[in-house]
Write a protein that holds these residues in place. Structure first.
Motif, short mmCIF file in Angstrom:
data_model
loop_
_atom_site.label_atom_id
_atom_site.label_comp_id
_atom_site.label_asym_id
_atom_site.label_seq_id
_atom_site.Cartn_x
_atom_site.Cartn_y
_atom_site.Cartn_z
N LEU A 1 5.94 15.78 1.29
CA LEU A 1 5.10 16.88 1.77
C LEU A 1 5.61 18.21 1.27
N THR A 2 6.93 18.37 1.28
CA THR A 2 7.50 19.62 0.77
C THR A 2 7.19 19.78 -0.72
N ALA A 3 7.32 18.69 -1.45
CA ALA A 3 7.04 18.76 -2.89
C ALA A 3 5.56 19.06 -3.14
N ILE A 4 4.67 18.44 -2.36
CA ILE A 4 3.24 18.69 -2.55
C ILE A 4 2.90 20.13 -2.21
N GLY A 5 3.46 20.62 -1.11
CA GLY A 5 3.21 22.02 -0.75
C GLY A 5 3.70 22.99 -1.80
N ASP A 6 4.92 22.77 -2.28
CA ASP A 6 5.45 23.63 -3.35
C ASP A 6 4.62 23.50 -4.62
N HIS A 7 4.13 22.30 -4.86
CA HIS A 7 3.31 22.09 -6.05
C HIS A 7 2.01 22.90 -5.97
N PHE A 8 1.37 22.90 -4.82
CA PHE A 8 0.14 23.69 -4.66
C PHE A 8 0.43 25.19 -4.80
N LEU A 9 1.53 25.63 -4.22
CA LEU A 9 1.88 27.04 -4.36
C LEU A 9 2.12 27.40 -5.82
N LEU A 10 2.76 26.49 -6.56
CA LEU A 10 2.99 26.73 -7.98
C LEU A 10 1.67 26.81 -8.74
N LEU A 11 0.76 25.88 -8.43
CA LEU A 11 -0.53 25.89 -9.12
C LEU A 11 -1.28 27.18 -8.87
N LEU A 12 -1.38 27.57 -7.61
CA LEU A 12 -2.16 28.76 -7.28
C LEU A 12 -1.49 30.03 -7.78
N ALA A 13 -0.18 30.00 -7.95
CA ALA A 13 0.51 31.19 -8.42
C ALA A 13 0.45 31.34 -9.94
N GLU A 14 0.37 30.24 -10.65
CA GLU A 14 0.53 30.31 -12.11
C GLU A 14 -0.72 29.97 -12.90
N TRP B 1 0.85 -1.21 0.00
CA TRP B 1 0.00 0.00 0.00
C TRP B 1 0.88 1.25 0.00
N ARG B 2 1.95 1.24 0.79
CA ARG B 2 2.82 2.42 0.81
C ARG B 2 3.45 2.63 -0.57
N ARG B 3 3.85 1.55 -1.23
CA ARG B 3 4.43 1.70 -2.56
C ARG B 3 3.40 2.26 -3.54
N TYR B 4 2.14 1.80 -3.40
CA TYR B 4 1.12 2.33 -4.31
C TYR B 4 0.92 3.83 -4.09
N VAL B 5 0.87 4.27 -2.85
CA VAL B 5 0.69 5.69 -2.57
C VAL B 5 1.84 6.50 -3.16
N GLN B 6 3.06 5.99 -3.05
CA GLN B 6 4.20 6.70 -3.64
C GLN B 6 4.06 6.77 -5.16
N ASP B 7 3.64 5.67 -5.78
CA ASP B 7 3.44 5.68 -7.23
C ASP B 7 2.34 6.66 -7.61
N LEU B 8 1.25 6.66 -6.86
CA LEU B 8 0.13 7.55 -7.18
C LEU B 8 0.56 9.01 -7.07
N VAL B 9 1.29 9.34 -6.03
CA VAL B 9 1.75 10.72 -5.87
C VAL B 9 2.65 11.11 -7.03
N ALA B 10 3.54 10.21 -7.43
CA ALA B 10 4.43 10.51 -8.55
C ALA B 10 3.65 10.70 -9.84
N VAL B 11 2.66 9.85 -10.08
CA VAL B 11 1.85 9.99 -11.30
C VAL B 11 1.07 11.29 -11.27
N CYS B 12 0.51 11.63 -10.13
CA CYS B 12 -0.27 12.87 -10.03
C CYS B 12 0.61 14.09 -10.29
N MET B 13 1.80 14.09 -9.73
CA MET B 13 2.70 15.22 -9.97
C MET B 13 3.08 15.30 -11.45
N ALA B 14 3.30 14.14 -12.07
CA ALA B 14 3.66 14.14 -13.49
C ALA B 14 2.49 14.62 -14.34
#
Length: 1773
Positions: free
Chosen positions: A954-967, A838-851
Motif C-alpha cells: 500500500l505504501t508503494a502504491i501510494g508513493d507510486h501514484f504521488l510520483l505519477l501525478l507529480a511527474e 490468488w494472493r500470489r497472483y495479485v502480488q505478481d500482478l502488482v509487481a508487473v504493473c509497477m514495473a
C-alpha cells in the motif's frame, strides 16, 4: 416588509452554508461578569468543547438540586442569573439560546417535579437583571474597553429578539424600558456621526453595515412603541430619536429599507406625542421626494377607528404618493418601494375599517389604478406586489359592496386602456373573486375578439380562459358549458396559427373538470380534430368511459394509430406509444392490436437518432415490459391461453430486437435494441426463464457482433447478454489474443469483452491453453485466463525494458492490462484473500504493473511526450510510415513499418491508464493488512485475517501514484492516474485503520508544503522539492492530486481538507514571494473551482479567489498571468454559469448575468476591491502598461456581467451607481479597448435620469469643443491642442448613453443631431479615427429615425458631413489603416431619410457603383448590400428559392441588416427594382465579377468573390450564362460559397424552362448528388432537395425514354436524401418524395380544379420503402432486359457499396486480409444515420420481389453483394 426580499434572503442563507453552520455551532463565550466565577456550572460551561456540551451543561444546571436548602437558594439565584446572562450573550438561532428560551417558559416550569425549583417571578427577575447589565454596557460613560459599533448592535439585536416568540423576555423587557430608551439616541448618534463623517472614509461594505445597525436600533424603537406605546410615560426620552430619524429618512444615500423604518419611527412618535393630526395634515400636502418615507409611513399608523376622522387625509396622502410614483416612475427603487408599501397598506383596509367613512372608496380606487398600471411591470417584485394589491382591493370591494371597482376593470378591458396581457391578468383575478358569469356579461369582447384570436397564442389569455372555464363549470349547466367553452377549444385546434400544445393543455383541464366532455370530444368528426387532441383527452380521464374509448380506438381505429406512429411529429408519436402502453390495470395483458402497434412503432422508430426522443420512447417501452412481466408471472403460476400468447409475443419481440442489431445499424437502433433486450433478460431472470430457449443462435450471433461496436457501453450490454444467450461459447482464444495485442484501442476493448464472455460462459468450445494448478476453488476459469494473460504481459514487459519503441509497435501492453482489469472487476476480492494461489497472483500482478509503469514513465514524464522516441540501435530510418490505427496489420507487416512517437506515446499513456485503474481498483476493493490486523485486535482473535495487499504494498502504491501525478506531463496519463488515485484515497479516508486513515491528510500537507515551500539555506532539500512540480502544462498532475484528496473526503460528510487546502492556497497567492508557488496555487484552485463535486462548497472562497486572480494578472511573470487568466475564466463560469449563446447583437444571455445586488450580497468583499481598483485606475496615469490594462479590463469584464436590480438601494448601499464616477474617468484613458469597455459598463449601470444628465453634460462639452476649434486665430498662434483619448472616450460615452435612452428624450437627441455634425467636420482634419467614431454615433442615432421624423434643417446639417469628398476620406483612412466603411453607411442612412424618390438608389448608383474603384472595404459593403437586398426583395425570385435560413448562412454584417430593417417597404421595393434594372449597377457587378475571378493576390476576399458570384447569377445581367454552363461550373468547383449562388441560378433557370433539355439531365443529377454529400453544409443539401423536386416533375418522361443513367442517378439521389444525417433535411426530403408519389398516381390534371391536399408528413424511412417500391414497379416494361436492370441496380447502390466497403468487419477478431483502411471510430463518420447494408438489402429485395422470374438478374445481384459487401454470417443467412 420582507416579502420582496425572499430571493436575496435565500441567497444570504445559502450563499455560505458552512459559515452559518459554524456560527450556530460555535461556542458561546462566558459573559464578562461570570468569567472569574467559582461556580462549578460556570466552569463546566467554560470548558465545554462543543455547543452540544454547552446545551447539556445548561440543561443539567437548570434542573439540578442541592441537598442543603440555604446553598440551594443561593445556587438557584446564581444559576438563573448566569443563564439569563448567557441567553443575551448567545447569537440568534444558536442552539444554546434556543435551549434557554425553552427553559425560560411556562412549559418548562410546568414540567418540574415535586417542589418547584424555579418560578416565573424568579426567572423574570433574572432576565431583568441581565437586561439591566446589558444596557449598562452601552450607557457607561467610560467603558473599559469601549464598546465597538458591532458590540452595541449586538446589544440591541439581542434585546429586540425578546419581542419574537419569547414571552418571558417580552415581559422582562417591558419592565426595563427605562434602561434602554435613553440608549436609542446614543447609539443612533454614534452610528450616524460615522456615516456622515466624510473624512473618515469608511469602506463601502463597512458603511453598509452601519446602515444595518441604524436599522436595528430603529426597529427596536418601533417594536417598543408598538408593544408598549400606550403604557409609556409622556416624558419618555424619544424626542432625540425623532430628530435623528428625520435625518435618516431624508438622506437619499440611505437604503430604502432603513428610510422606511425611519419614517415609521416618525409616524409612531407622532401618535405617541399626540401630534397625529398635524402629522397627517402635513403628510397630505405636496412634499419633495426626499420626504417620501415620512409621508408614506402616515398610512401605516392609522387604526380602523381613525378613518372616521382622518379618512379624507388618508386619501390625500395616497394621491400624493401616487403623484410621486408618476413623476419618479423611471426610478425602479421608488416604484418597488411604493409597491411594497401599498401592498402592506392594502392588507389593513379590510374589516373592521368602516366602509362608509370619508375617503375609503377613493383610497380603493387609487390603489386599484396603481395596481392596474403596474400589474404587468417588467420588474418581478413590482408585478407580484401589484397583483397582491389588486386582489386585496377586489376582496375589500366585494366585502363593502363597492361595485364601481369591478365596473372600472370591465370598462378598462373593453376600451383597451391596458395592454391585453394586463387586462387578462386583471380579469383573471377578478373572476377568482366575483365568478365568471358577470365578467362574460360585461365583457362581450372576450368571445367576440380575445378568445377567438388570442387563445393558444398568448399565455395570459390561456390563463384567463382556464380560470373562467373552471369557474363557469360551477355556474352553468353542462350543455351550456360545453357549448361555450369546449366548442371554442375544439375550434381552436383547427387553427394552424395557434399552439396546439397549449390548447391540448386546456382540453386536459376541461376533461378533468367534467369527465362527460370526453364523450363529446370522441364524437367529433375524425378530420375535424387533431388526433393528438383525442389521445390527450382519453389519457386525461381515468375512468371506465376512457377505458372503453381506448379499446374502441385500438380496435376500430388502429389504422390512425399506425399512421400517427410514422408521422414526423415527435410529440404525436410518443403520445401514441404512451396511449398504447398505458392500461387501466398494470397487469392487463397486451392485446393483439397493442402488440401490432408496438411492433409498428419499433419497426419505424427504433433507429431514431435523437437521444431525447429515444429516451422517452424507451421509458414507454419499459411500461410495456412491466405489463408483460406481470402477465407472464401469472402465467407461470396458472398457465392460460392468454399467457401463452404473451410468451409468444416475448419471443417475437426479442427476435425483432436481435434482428435490428445488423452490421451497419446506426447508434440509435443499436442503443434501443440492446437496452430493450437487456430489460427482457432481466425480466427472464426474475421469472426464471432461460433466454437461450427464446433466441436462436443466429440472433445471438448478432448480439455477439455488437462487441465490435464503437461505443463501450454497447459492448458492455452485449457482453452481459451473451452470458445468458450462449451457454456454449465459440470464441477462439487465439483471435482474442490477437485483438488484445493490437495497436488499435477499440480492438483491445473488444478482445477484453470477448475474454470476459469466454470466462463467464457455462461451457467453452475452445479452452485456454494454460494448465490450471490444483487448489483454485474460486472462479478457476477466470484464474486460468488471468494467468494466460500474465505470461504475454511479462514477455511484453521484457521487450519494453530493452526496446520500448519495438515493444510499442509489436507487443503493446495496454490490451492485456485492460483484459486483466475487466476480469478482476468480476471477482469478489475477499474470496481471493482466502486462497494462496490468488494472493500470489495479485502480488505478481502488482509487481508487473509497477514495473510497466516504471518502464513507460520516461515517455509520459518527458518535457514533450508527443514527440518522445526512445533511442534504439536497430531503428531503421528508411521504413515506411503508415497509420496503424486505421489498419489491422499482422506482425510481419508491422515490422516493416517505422515506429513513430505516436505509437510509443499511445502505448505509454494507455499502459499508465490501465495500471492506475488496476492498482486503484485493487486498493479500493481488497482486504488490507492494517484493517485486518485492527479487526483481529478488536475481536481478540488469534488467527490473522486474510488480506490481499500488505502495508508495504500500500505504501508503494501510494508513493507510486504521488510520483505519477507529480511527474507526468501527458494529460491523458495523469487524468487516468487521478482516477486510480481517487479510488485509493476513498478507501483510505473510510478506513478504520489509523495508519491508513492518516495517509491522505499527510499527503495533502506534503503537497501543500511542496507548493508553498521556498528555498532555504539551512535546508538544501527544499530547493529540490519544487523541481518535481511541472512548471508548464498548468502544473500537470498536481491539481488532480489535490482534487482527488479533497473530493474523496466528501463521502465522509466532512470537508475539512478542502478548507485547509483553499486557505493555504489563497495564502500562497496573497503572501508568497515566489512566482512559481503562486502559479501552482492558481492552477490547483482552478481545478478545485471547476470540480462539480465541490460546486456548493467552494462558494465561500470565490471572492478571495477572484481577488487573487485579478492580482495575479498584475504579475510580471507570463506563466502566472496565464494561470490567473485561466482561473478567472473558471470563476466566471462558477459564478455566472456555463456560457450560453449570445443574441444577434452580441449581448450576453440573461442567464449569464446577475444583478449587482445578488452578486455583492454573495461576495461583499469584492465591492471594496472593485471600488478601490476603479478609483485607483481613475486617479492613476492615463497611459497603462500591459499588466495594468489586463487587470483593469478583467475587472470591467466582470462588471459588464452585472446589471442594476430593481431593488437597487432598497436594503444595501452596495450600489452599482457608486462605480459610475470612476468609470467616467476610466473611459477617458489612453487605451482604446479599456475606454470602450468602461463606457459600455457605465451605460449599463446608470438609470435613465442619470444617463440624461450625463449625456447632456457631455453634449455641452462637445459644443464647447466646437467653439474652441472654430475660434479665429492669427497665423502666429498655434492650433488648439486636442486630447484624442478624451474625445474618443466622450464619443463612446455618448454612444452608450444614447443606446440607454434611445429616442425617449426627443429634444435632446435633436440637439445632438444639430451639434455633432459640426464637431464631426471639425475632427476630420485632425483625426480620422475620431471622425469615424463620431460617424458611428450618428449612424446609431439615424438607425432609429424613420423617414419624415427629422426636420429639414437637421438633414441639412447632416448633409454637410457627407459633402466631404469620399476620395479624401479613403486616402486618409488608407494612411491611418482604418476602414472607411462607416462613412458610406452614414451616407446610406442619410439618403434613406431624404424625402425625394429614388434617393437611396441614387446613393448606390452614384456613390457606391462609380467608375473609380473604391477601397476593398467599400467593395465588400457594396457587394453585401446588393446581395442582401436582392435576396430579400428581388421580385423575380421563386418563392422557394431563398429562405431566411439561407440569408442567415451568408452572415451579413449587422450594419447592413439594421439598414435594411430601417427602410420602408416602398424603399425596399424601389431598391430591388433599381438594382435589377440599373445599367450602372450591372456594369459595376461585371467589373467586380471579373476582378473576383482573378483570385489572389488581386482578389484576397474569398467571401466577397462568392457574394459577387451569387449576384452575377441572380441578377438579369447580359450575357446570361446558360444552364449547361452553370452545371459545368458547379462540377468544376468544390467551394461551398460558390455552390450557393450556383444553386440559386440553376433553380432560377430551371423554373423558366417548361421542359429540361435532355443533354443536361446527367449533369444536373450529378451536380445534385454532389450537393447531397454528407460533407456538404446542411443548407446546400437542402438545395439538393429543391433540385430533386424540380427533376421529379419530369421523371415520367425519362421512364418512357429509358435512359438508365438518368433513372439510376435520380433514384440514388432520392435515397441519399432520405437517409441524410440531418433530421430536418430527411423530413423535407420525405415530404418531397411523398408529394411526387402522390402526384404520380394521378399525372393528368382534373377537368375541374380540385383543392390540392396537404402533403403528408411521414417519416423518411417509411417514404424510403414506398418510393423504392413505386420506382421499381414503374420499371415493369424493362423486365425482360436483365442488363438494363442490373446496370440500374449498380448505379443506385454504388455510393452505399462504397460506404459498406469502408466499414470494419465484425467477425471474431479477424484481421483485414487486404490490409485496406478501416475506420478507427465509425461514430465519427459524416453520416451517423445512414444504415448502408440495410439500404442495399432494401434495394436488392425490391428488385428480387419485382423481377423474381429473372433468375439471371437475381444471380448477378447476389454475386455483386457477395463480392463487394462485408456481411456477417447471420446477416447473409
Amino acid at each position: 416588509m420582507n416579502d420582496l426580499n425572499l430571493r436575496v434572503a435565500a441567497i444570504k442563507l445559502c450563499a455560505h452554508p458552512k459559515r452559518f453552520a459554524e456560527l450556530r455551532d460555535a461556542l458561546v463565550p462566558v459573559p464578562h461578569k461570570w468569567q472569574r466565577s467559582s461556580h462549578s456550572f460556570v466552569q463546566q460551561f467554560a470548558t465545554a468543547s462543543s455547543s452540544a456540551e454547552q446545551v447539556m451543561v445548561i440543561r443539567n444546571c437548570f434542573h439540578a438540586r442541592h441537598e442543603q436548602e440555604a446553598e440551594q437558594e443561593a445556587r438557584r439565584l446564581a444559576v438563573e442569573q448566569f443563564l439569563a446572562s448567557v441567553l443575551f450573550a448567545s447569537p440568534l438561532k444558536h442552539s444554546v439560546r434556543n435551549q434557554l428560551i425553552k427553559l425560560f417558559s411556562d412549559q418548562s416550569l410546568a414540567k418540574q417535579l415535586g417542589h418547584p425549583q424555579h418560578t416565573k417571578p424568579q426567572l423574570l427577575a433574572a432576565l431583568r437583571e441581565a437586561l439591566r447589565e446589558l444596557a449598562a454596557t452601552v450607557a457607561a460613560a467610560e467603558p473599559e474597553p469601549p464598546l465597538s459599533h458591532d458590540q452595541v448592535n449586538d446589544v440591541f439585536v439581542s434585546a429586540n429578539a425578546c419581542l419574537q416568540n419569547f414571552p418571558y423576555g417580552r415581559e422582562a423587557l417591558g419592565h426595563e424600558l427605562s434602561s434602554f430608551l435613553p440608549l436609542l439616541s446614543i447609539a443612533l448618534e454614534r452610528y450616524w456621526r460615522d456615516i456622515s463623517n466624510g473624512p473618515l472614509a469608511l469602506s463601502p461594505t463597512r458603511l453598509n453595515e452601519l446602515y444595518l445597525f441604524v436599522q436595528n436600533v430603529l426597529r427596536f424603537h418601533v417594536g417598543v412603541l408598538s408593544e408598549w406605546g400606550d403604557q409609556l410615560p409622556s416624558d419618555a426620552p424619544l424626542q432625540p430619536v425623532q430628530l435623528l430619524a428625520e435625518q435618516v429618512a431624508r438622506h437619499r444615500d440611505t437604503p430604502w429599507d432603513v428610510r422606511s423604518i425611519a419614517g415609521l419611527v416618525i409616524a409612531k412618535n407622532a401618535r405617541f406625542f399626540d401630534r397625529l393630526a398635524a402629522y397627517l395634515d402635513e403628510s397630505s400636502r405636496v412634499l419633495p421626494i426626499e420626504c417620501l418615507p415620512i409621508q408614506a409611513a402616515a398610512l401605516n399608523v392609522l387604526l380602523p377607528e381613525d378613518y372616521q376622522r382622518f379618512g379624507s387625509q388618508a386619501a390625500e396622502i395616497v394621491d400624493r404618493l401616487l403623484d410621486h410614483t408618476a413623476h419618479e416612475g423611471s426610478l425602479n427603487n421608488v416604484l418597488v418601494y411604493m409597491a411594497k408599501h401599498f401592498h402592506a397598506y392594502s392588507k389593513s383596509l379590510g374589516l373592521p375599517v368602516p366602509h362608509l367613512c370619508p375617503g375609503y372608496e377613493r383610497i380603493l380606487h387609487a390603489l386599484q389604478r396603481f395596481a392596474l398600471a403596474n400589474i404587468c411591470s417588467a420588474t418581478d417584485s413590482v408585478r407580484h406586489m401589484c397583483g397582491g394589491i389588486f386582489t386585496q382591493i377586489l376582496q375589500h370591494g366585494q366585502a363593502s359592496g363597492h361595485v364601481a371597482l369591478f365596473q372600472a376593470v370591465y370598462a378598462r378591458f373593453e376600451d383597451g386602456s391596458d395592454s391585453l396581457n394586463a387586462g387578462c391578468v386583471a380579469l383573471e383575478k377578478l373572476v377568482s373573486v366575483r365568478g365568471a358569469r358577470e365578467a362574460i356579461g360585461h365583457c362581450p369582447s372576450l368571445f367576440g375578439r380575445v378568445f377567438p384570436e388570442h387563445l393558444g397564442v398568448d399565455d395570459a389569455v390561456d390563463a384567463l380562459f382556464k380560470a373562467m372555464m373552471v369557474a363557469s363549470r360551477k355556474e352553468q349547466s353542462f350543455e351550456d358549458w360545453r357549448h361555450q367553452w369546449l366548442e371554442l377549444l375544439l375550434e381552436a385546434t383547427q387553427d394552424p396559427t395557434k399552439r396546439l400544445s397549449a390548447i391540448e393543455a386546456l382540453i386536459t383541464q376541461a376533461v378533468k373538470e367534467e369527465p362527460r366532455a370526453l364523450r363529446h370530444i370522441w364524437l367529433q368528426n375524425d378530420t375535424a380534430l387533431p388526433f393528438s387532441t383525442t389521445l390527450t383527452a382519453i389519457l386525461s380521464a381515468r375512468n371506465a368511459e376512457s377505458n372503453e374509448l381506448r379499446q374502441c380506438l385500438l380496435g376500430a381505429h388502429s389504422q390512425r394509430l399506425r399512421e400517427a406512429l410514422v408521422g414526423q411529429d415527435d410529440h404525436l408519436r410518443l403520445l401514441t406509444l404512451r396511449f398504447v402502453s398505458a392500461a387501466a390495470r398494470p397487469s392487463e395483458p397486451l392485446s393483439l392490436e397493442e402488440r401490432d402497434i408496438i411492433g409498428h412503432y419499433l419497426q419505424h422508430n427504433i433507429n431514431n437518432p435523437s437521444a431525447h426522443i429515444r429516451q422517452l420512447g424507451f421509458g414507454h417501452m419499459l411500461k410495456v415490459m412491466r405489463r408483460l412481466e406481470l402477465c407472464l408471472a401469472e402465467h407461470r403460476k396458472r398457465p392460460t391461453a392468454t399467457g401463452a400468447e404473451q410468451m409468444d409475443y416475448l419471443r417475437a419481440l426479442m427476435a425483432l430486437l436481435a434482428d435490428n442489431l445488423f452490421h451497419s445499424a446506426n447508434y440509435g437502433r443499436r442503443w434501443l435494441s440492446l437496452r430493450l433486450l437487456q430489460s427482457c433478460a432481466l425480466m427472464c431472470s426474475r421469472l426464471d426463464m432461460p433466454m437461450k430457449d427464446i433466441l436462436t443462435a443466429s440472433q445471438a450471433a448478432r448480439v455477439e457482433a455488437c462487441l465490435w461496436d464503437s461505443y463501450e457501453h454497447n459492448k458492455l450490454v452485449a457482453a452481459q447478454l451473451l452470458v445468458q444467450l450462449q451457454p456454449r461459447t465459440r470464441i477462439q482464444p487465439e483471435r482474442v489474443l490477437e485483438l488484445l495485442q493490437s495497436l488499435r484501442p477499440p480492438d483491445s476493448l473488444t478482445g477484453a469483452y470477448l475474454l470476459q464472455v469466454h470466462c463467464q460462459a457455462e461451457q467453452v468450445e475452445t479452452p485456454l491453453a494454460v494448465q490450471l494448478p490444483p487448489g483454485v476453488r474460486y472462479q478457476p476459469r477466470i484464474y486460468a485466463a488471468l494467468q494466460w494473460l500474465l505470461q504475454p504481459l511479462r514477455e511484453a514487459l521484457a521487450l519494453a525494458s530493452t526496446n520500448l519503441a519495438e515493444a510499442a509497435k509489436l507487443s503493446p501492453m495496454y490490451g492485456l492490462l485492460l483484459a486483466s482489469r475487466h476480469l478482476i472487476e468480476l471477482l469478489a476480492l475477499k474470496e481471493l484473500a482466502r486462497e494462496p494461489l490468488w494472493r500470489r497472483y495479485v502480488q505478481d500482478l502488482v509487481a508487473v504493473c509497477m514495473a510497466i509503469s516504471e518502464v513507460v514513465l520516461p515517455v509520459v514524464s518527458s518535457v514533450a511526450p508527443e514527440g518522445y522516441l526512445p533511442e534504439t540501435s536497430d531503428q531503421e530510418t528508411d521504413q515506411q510510415v503508415a497509420n496503424v490505427l486505421r489498419r489491422r496489420l499482422d506482425a510481419d507487416a508491422l515490422r516493416q513499418i517505422q515506429t513513430t512517437p505516436q505509437m510509443v506515446l499511445l502505448c505509454a499513456w494507455r499502459s499508465i491508464k490501465e495500471v492506475s485503474n488496476i492498482l486503484g481498483g485493487l486498493v479500493e476493493r481488497s482486504p488490507l493488512e492494517q484493517e485486518e490486523q485492527q479487526q483481529q485486535q478488536q475481536q481478540q482473535q488469534q488467527d490473522a485475517g486474510a488480506y490481499l495487499l500488505s502495508g508495504s504494498q500500500l505504501t508503494a502504491i501510494g508513493d507510486h501514484f504521488l510520483l505519477l501525478l507529480a511527474e507526468i506531463k501527458h494529460r491523458g496519463a495523469f487524468e487516468q492516474a487521478y482516477v486510480g488515485f481517487s479510488m485509493l484515497c476513498r478507501r483510505f479516508w473510510h478506513s478504520d485503520a489509523a495508519a491508513l486513515n492518516h495517509l491522505p491528510a499527510a499527503w495533502v500537507n506534503e503537497a501543500l508544503d511542496m507548493i508553498q515551500g521556498e528555498p532555504q539555506e539551512e535546508e538544501p532539500q527544499a530547493e529540490q522539492s519544487p523541481s518535481r512540480l511541472c512548471p508548464t502544462r498548468r502544473s500537470a498532475g498536481i491539481p488532480y492530486m489535490l482534487q482527488a484528496l479533497v473530493c474523496s473526503e466528501l463521502k465522509l460528510g466532512t470537508h475539512n481538507t478542502l478548507h485547509r487546502c483553499m486557505l493555504r492556497l489563497l495564502k500562497v497567492c496573497e503572501t508568497s514571494q515566489t512566482g512559481a508557488a503562486r502559479c501552482h496555487a492558481l492552477n490547483i484552485m482552478r481545478a478545485l473551482f471547476r470540480s462539480s463535486e465541490l460546486a456548493d462548497l467552494v462558494g465561500e472562497f470565490v471572492a478571495r479567489g477572484i481577488v487573487c486572480t485579478l492580482n495575479g494578472l498584475l504579475a510580471s511573470d507570463w506563466a502566472e498571468q496565464n494561470s490567473a487568466s485561466l482561473l478567472l475564466a473558471t470563476l466566471v463560469v462558477r459564478v455566472f454559469g456555463v456560457e450560453r449563446p449570445r443574441d444577434d447583437a452580441g449581448e450576453l444571455h440573461i442567464r449569464n448575468r446577475m444583478t449587482g445586488r445578488i452578486f455583492f450580497t454573495r461576495y461583499p468583499e469584492l465591492y471594496n476591491y472593485f471600488s478601490r481598483g476603479l478609483a485607483q485606475a481613475a486617479l492613476g496615469p492615463r497611459t497603462l502598461h500591459g499588466a495594468q490594462k489586463i487587470h483593469l479590463q478583467s475587472m470591467l469584464m466582470l462588471l459588464s456581467r452585472l446589471y442594476p436590480s430593481s431593488m437597487e438601494g432598497a436594503e444595501s448601499t452596495l450600489k452599482l451607481s457608486h462605480f459610475v464616477p470612476d468609470l467616467l474617468q476610466i473611459s477617458l484613458c489612453a487605451d482604446v479597448l479599456t475606454r470602450e469597455k468602461a463606457a459600455a459598463v457605465l451605460g449599463n449601470f446608470v438609470d435613465d435620469q442619470d444617463a440624461f444628465g450625463r449625456l447632456k453634460c457631455i453634449l455641452v462639452q462637445m459644443m464647447a469643443l466646437h467653439g474652441r476649434l472654430n475660434v479665429p486665430s492669427s497665423a502666429q498662434e498655434a492650433a488648439p491642442m486636442l486630447c484624442h483619448n478624451r474625445i474618443h472616450g466622450q464619443e463612446r460615452l455618448l454612444l452608450e448613453l444614447y443606446r440607454r435612452l434611445r429616442w425617449s428624450r426627443p429634444n435632446l437627441i435633436r440637439m445632438m443631431l444639430r451639434t455633432l455634425p459640426k464637431v464631426t467636420l471639425d475632427l476630420l482634419g485632425r483625426s480620422v479615427f475620431l471622425f469615424n467614431g463620431m460617424l458611428e454615433l450618428l449612424v446609431a442615432i439615424l438607425e432609429d429615425v424613420a423617414q419624415g421624423q427629422l426636420e429639414e434643417s437637421l438633414i441639412v446639417e447632416l448633409r454637410q458631413v457627407y459633402a466631404v469628398s469620399p476620395g479624401r476620406i479613403y486616402d486618409v483612412c488608407r494612411r491611418e489603416r482604418l476602414s472607411p466603411k462607416i462613412f458610406q453607411v452614414f451616407g446610406l442612412h442619410l439618403h434613406r431619410l431624404e424625402c425625394g424618390a429614388g434617393a437611396a438608389m441614387k446613393h448606390i448608383v452614384e456613390d457606391l457603383c462609380g467608375t473609380e474603384p473604391p477601397p476593398m472595404e467599400i467593395e465588400e459593403l457594396k457587394g453585401e448590400l446588393l446581395l442582401y437586398v436582392a435576396l430579400q426583395d428581388l421580385p423575380p425570385l421563386h418563392p422557394d428559392l431563398v429562405n431566411a435560413g439561407d440569408v442567415k448562412v451568408l452572415s451579413f454584417s449587422s450594419d447592413i441588416v439594421r439598414y435594411h430593417r430601417a427602410l420602408t417597404p416602398d424603399q425596399r421595393q424601389e431598391l430591388a427594382r433599381g438594382i435589377a434594372s440599373s445599367p450602372s449597377v450591372h456594369a459595376c457587378l461585371r467589373r467586380m465579377y471579373a476582378w473576383g475571378q482573378q483570385g489572389p493576390p488581386h482578389c484576397w476576399s474569398l467571401q466577397l468573390a462568392g457574394r459577387i458570384g451569387i449576384l452575377q447569377l441572380l441578377l438579369p445581367l447580359n450575357p446570361i450564362i446558360d444552364l449547361e454552363r452553370l452545371l459545368e461550373l458547379g462540377l468544376e468547383n468544390n467551394a461551398a460559397h460558390v455552390h450557393f449562388g450556383l444553386v440559386l441560378a440553376i433553380k432560377r433557370l430551371m423554373d423558366r424552362q417548361a421542359e429540361l433539355p435532355q443533354p443536361i439531365w446527367v449533369l444536373l443529377l450529378e451536380y445534385a448528388q454532389i450537393l447531397s454529400y454528407a460533407t456538404q453544409p446542411v443548407y446546400l443539401r437542402h438545395k439538393a432537395i429543391g433540385l430533386c423536386e424540380r427533376i421529379g416533375t419530369e421523371i415520367g418522361r425519362q421512364l418512357f425514354l429509358g435512359d438508365v443513367e438518368i433513372l439510376g442517378r435520380y433514384a440514388r439521389l432520392v435515397l441519399l436524401l432520405l437517409v441524410d444525417d440531418d433530421e430536418g433535411l430527411r423530413n423535407d426530403a420525405a415530404v418531397m418524395a411523398e408529394q411526387m408519389l402522390r402526384e404520380g398516381v394521378h399525372p393528368q390534371p382534373q377537368p375541374q380544379p380540385q383543392p390540392q391536399p396537404q402533403p403528408k408528413k411521414i417519416l423518411a424511412n417509411v417514404v424510403f420503402k414506398e418510393f423504392l417500391r413505386h420506382f421499381i414497379a414503374s420499371l415493369e416494361k424493362y423486365g425482360s432486359d436483365s442488363g438494363f436492370l442490373l446496370r440500374l441496380f449498380n448505379i443506385i447502390v454504388e455510393p452505399f457499396l462504397l460506404m459498406a466497403q469502408e466499414a470494419p468487419t465484425q467477425e471474431h477478431g479477424a484481421l483485414a486480409e487486404d490490409g485496406g483502411d478501416v475506420d478507427l471510430f465509425d461514430k465519427q463518420g459524416c453520416n451517423l444515420y445512414c444504415e448502408t447494408l440495410m439500404v442495399i438489402r432494401e434495394v436488392a429485395d425490391g428488385f428480387t420481389a419485382a423481377f423474381e422470374q429473372d433468375s439471371a438478374l437475381l444471380a448477378s445481384i447476389e454475386e455483386v453483394l457477395r463480392a463487394r459487401v462485408v456481411w456477417s454470417r447471420s446477416e447473409w443467412d
